[in-house]
Design an enzyme around this catalytic site. Structure first.
Site, PDB file in Angstrom:
ATOM      1  CD  GLU A  82       1.408  31.326 -35.088  1.00 63.52           C
ATOM      2  OE1 GLU A  82       2.395  31.310 -35.765  1.00 63.52           O
ATOM      3  OE2 GLU A  82       1.449  31.536 -33.902  1.00 63.52           O
ATOM      4  CG  HIS A 109     -17.262  31.755 -20.438  1.00 70.95           C
ATOM      5  ND1 HIS A 109     -16.817  31.921 -19.229  1.00 70.95           N
ATOM      6  CD2 HIS A 109     -18.224  30.826 -20.136  1.00 70.95           C
ATOM      7  CE1 HIS A 109     -17.320  31.335 -18.315  1.00 70.95           C
ATOM      8  NE2 HIS A 109     -18.089  30.502 -18.821  1.00 70.95           N
TER       9      HIS A 109
END
Length: 153
Positions: A82, A109
């Site tokens: 996925e 991040h």
């Protein structure tokens, strides 16, 4: 000189999609998010009958990339396929998350606008924690923004 952290609007609209192996968690996640006041749209699948995950993940990822939803959650057995499928869509940054730290770093991040979860890999309790952290953590910007811009080139 680092780039400023982009201002973030509160997340309101979330798309959720799964294959058959993520269907049970998907139902519970939709209920959980709806109770918290999010507008959630289910892009399928609608049962545990075997299906091909790209048929459900691509439309969800495209909707996030188009700005129809601020964020997206996709699910499968491991979550790997996925995440791979979602990341094929330009403008999507889908992180496979398996604990709180991976969810926090996905936002700080990577400015992940989608996450992928594996129903066979993570407990339901941990899934709720992962989602809460991912939705409440801000992107740090700076050197991370520069790296995302390189990915988008």
């Amino acid at each position: 000189m680092t780039a400023p952290v982009p201002s973030e609007e509160p997340v309101k609209k979330i798309v959720v999609a799964s294959d058959h192996a993520g269907y049970r968690y998907k139902r519970r996640i939709i209920e959980y998010l709806t109770q918290q006041g999010y507008q959630v749209e289910d892009f399928g699948t609608d049962s545990t009958e075997s299906v091909d995950y790209p048929d459900f993940i691509f439309p969800a990822a495209k909707a996030v990339a188009a700005g129809e939803f601020e964020r997206g959650i996709v699910l499968g057995g491991s979550g790997n396929g996925e995440a791979i499928a979602a990341n094929r869509v330009k403008g999507v940054r889908c992180a496979l998350c398996w604990n709180e730290k991976s969810a926090r770093l996905a936002r700080q991040h990577n400015n992940a606008n989608m996450i992928s979860l594996g129903e066979r890999m993570v407990s339901m309790h941990d899934v709720y924690e992962i989602i809460d952290i991912w939705l409440s953590t801000s992107f740090e910007g700076g050197r991370h923004q520069r790296r995302i811009e390189k990915l988008d080139e």
